[in-house]
Motif scaffolding. Structure first.
Motif, PDB file in Angstrom:
ATOM      1  N   ILE A 153       0.756  -1.182  -0.019  1.00  0.00           N
ATOM      2  CA  ILE A 153       0.015   0.154  -0.110  1.00  0.00           C
ATOM      3  C   ILE A 153       0.983   1.387  -0.080  1.00  0.00           C
ATOM      4  O   ILE A 153       0.552   2.119  -0.489  1.00  0.00           O
ATOM      5  N   ASP A 162      -3.192  -1.513  -2.644  1.00  0.00           N
ATOM      6  CA  ASP A 162      -3.809  -2.206  -1.580  1.00  0.00           C
ATOM      7  C   ASP A 162      -4.370  -3.481  -1.821  1.00  0.00           C
ATOM      8  O   ASP A 162      -5.219  -3.633  -2.809  1.00  0.00           O
ATOM      9  N   LEU A 174      -8.008  -8.625   6.500  1.00  0.00           N
ATOM     10  CA  LEU A 174      -6.769  -8.655   5.469  1.00  0.00           C
ATOM     11  C   LEU A 174      -6.322 -10.251   5.275  1.00  0.00           C
ATOM     12  O   LEU A 174      -5.943 -10.791   4.052  1.00  0.00           O
TER      13      LEU A 174
HETATM   14  C1  LIG Z   1       6.395  -5.158   8.094  1.00  0.00           C
HETATM   15  S1  LIG Z   1       6.023  -4.384   6.803  1.00  0.00           S
HETATM   16  C2  LIG Z   1       6.854  -5.465   5.351  1.00  0.00           C
HETATM   17  C3  LIG Z   1       8.465  -5.343   5.627  1.00  0.00           C
HETATM   18  C4  LIG Z   1       8.855  -6.143   4.313  1.00  0.00           C
HETATM   19  N1  LIG Z   1       8.515  -7.577   4.345  1.00  0.00           N
HETATM   20  C5  LIG Z   1      10.438  -6.004   4.377  1.00  0.00           C
HETATM   21  O1  LIG Z   1      10.986  -6.959   4.361  1.00  0.00           O
HETATM   22  O2  LIG Z   1      10.906  -5.016   3.904  1.00  0.00           O
HETATM   23  C6  LIG Z   1       4.436  -4.346   6.443  1.00  0.00           C
HETATM   24  C7  LIG Z   1       3.926  -3.788   5.232  1.00  0.00           C
HETATM   25  O3  LIG Z   1       2.455  -4.229   5.172  1.00  0.00           O
HETATM   26  C8  LIG Z   1       2.032  -3.061   4.504  1.00  0.00           C
HETATM   27  N2  LIG Z   1       0.565  -3.346   4.356  1.00  0.00           N
HETATM   28  C9  LIG Z   1      -0.308  -2.951   5.125  1.00  0.00           C
HETATM   29  N3  LIG Z   1      -1.641  -3.102   4.749  1.00  0.00           N
HETATM   30  C10 LIG Z   1      -1.612  -3.503   3.399  1.00  0.00           C
HETATM   31  C11 LIG Z   1      -2.347  -3.777   2.668  1.00  0.00           C
HETATM   32  N4  LIG Z   1      -3.860  -3.620   2.760  1.00  0.00           N
HETATM   33  N5  LIG Z   1      -1.999  -3.916   1.117  1.00  0.00           N
HETATM   34  C12 LIG Z   1      -0.740  -3.761   0.862  1.00  0.00           C
HETATM   35  N6  LIG Z   1       0.525  -3.654   2.028  1.00  0.00           N
HETATM   36  C13 LIG Z   1      -0.011  -3.697   3.114  1.00  0.00           C
HETATM   37  C14 LIG Z   1       2.501  -2.031   5.229  1.00  0.00           C
HETATM   38  O4  LIG Z   1       2.354  -0.696   4.130  1.00  0.00           O
HETATM   39  C15 LIG Z   1       3.851  -2.367   5.493  1.00  0.00           C
HETATM   40  O5  LIG Z   1       4.812  -1.895   4.428  1.00  0.00           O
END
Ligand SMILES: C[S@@+](CC[C@H](N)C(=O)[O-])C[C@H]1O[C@@H](n2cnc3c(N)ncnc32)[C@H](O)[C@@H]1O
Length: 197
Positions: A72, A89, A132
């Motif tokens: 997102i 998203d 989610l």
């Molecule tokens: C812990 S971070 C991911 C870190 C990533 N795996 C890395 O190694 O760099 C979690 C991510 O989930 C994303 N996120 C949350 N809700 C989302 C959605 N509905 N669709 C897509 N991404 C989403 C957030 O924006 C965030 O960047």
């Protein structure tokens, strides 16, 4: 809090080794233990920003492989030809249609490190996680190849039991794994799901 992060050995290691986040080591540990991803694979990474999973996956699949990330938030560009990061998203995205733009009908494996915005109110947060998770499962149902693998980060919540059941219905084997790189104070755990039925 800032001091806690600076003292964290994985944070330091990530800085030294050029990974965008310490989460890189969680995925590396999972892969060292379970060996689910191979050279030339096409991988979908859900919740990919800032991009450390993408970096790890890109190395594993090599130049003949493909890594497609969705988040997102924007993901700053990574200098690897086999990585594409898309800002979207997952609750509102036709991921199957998106894969077809890369001439892919399915992914060999899916990783999901999505962390929803949490309010601290248990009922509200469980509902957000549930929504989610349902979207993520839809992506798995529609885009993961039969026999493919799925790695998802989960938090200890009221819906944990239901999540486990949903995953066990879809995969031949489901293991729970907490990497050493995962902070001991965190309730996060990874579900490592092998062999989509
Ligand atoms: C812990 S971070 C991911 C870190 C990533 N795996 C890395 O190694 O760099 C979690 C991510 O989930 C994303 N996120 C949350 N809700 C989302 C959605 N509905 N669709 C897509 N991404 C989403 C957030 O924006 C965030 O960047």
């Amino acid at each position: 809090m800032a001091r806690f992060i600076l003292k964290d050995p994985y944070y330091k290691k990530a800085k030294q080794e050029g990974f965008r986040a310490r989460s890189a080591y969680k995925l590396k540990e999972i892969e060292d233990r379970f060996h689910l991803i191979g050279k030339g694979d096409a991988i979908l990474d859900l919740g990919c920003s800032p991009g450390s999973f993408l970096q790890v996956l890109s190395e594993i699949v090599g130049e003949k492989g493909t890594v497609i990330g969705i988040d997102i938030l924007p993901t700053p560009a990574l200098p690897r030809k086999n990585i594409t990061a898309i800002q979207a998203d997952i609750r509102e995205t036709d991921v199957k249609g998106l894969l077809s733009q890369f001439s892919l009908s399915t992914a060999d494996a899916i990783t999901c490190d999505i962390a929803p915005n949490l309010s601290g109110i248990r009922e509200v947060d469980d509902a957000r996680i549930e929504e989610l998770f349902a979207c993520v499962l839809k992506v798995v149902d529609e885009t993961l190849k039969p026999g493919g693998h799925f790695i998802i980060k989960s938090f200890s919540t009221g819906i944990q039991k239901g999540i486990t059941t949903d995953l066990q219905k879809r995969f031949s084997k489901v293991a729970q794994y907490k990497p050493a790189a995962s902070r001991s104070v965190s309730s996060e755990v990874f579900f490592v799901c092998m062999g989509k039925k």
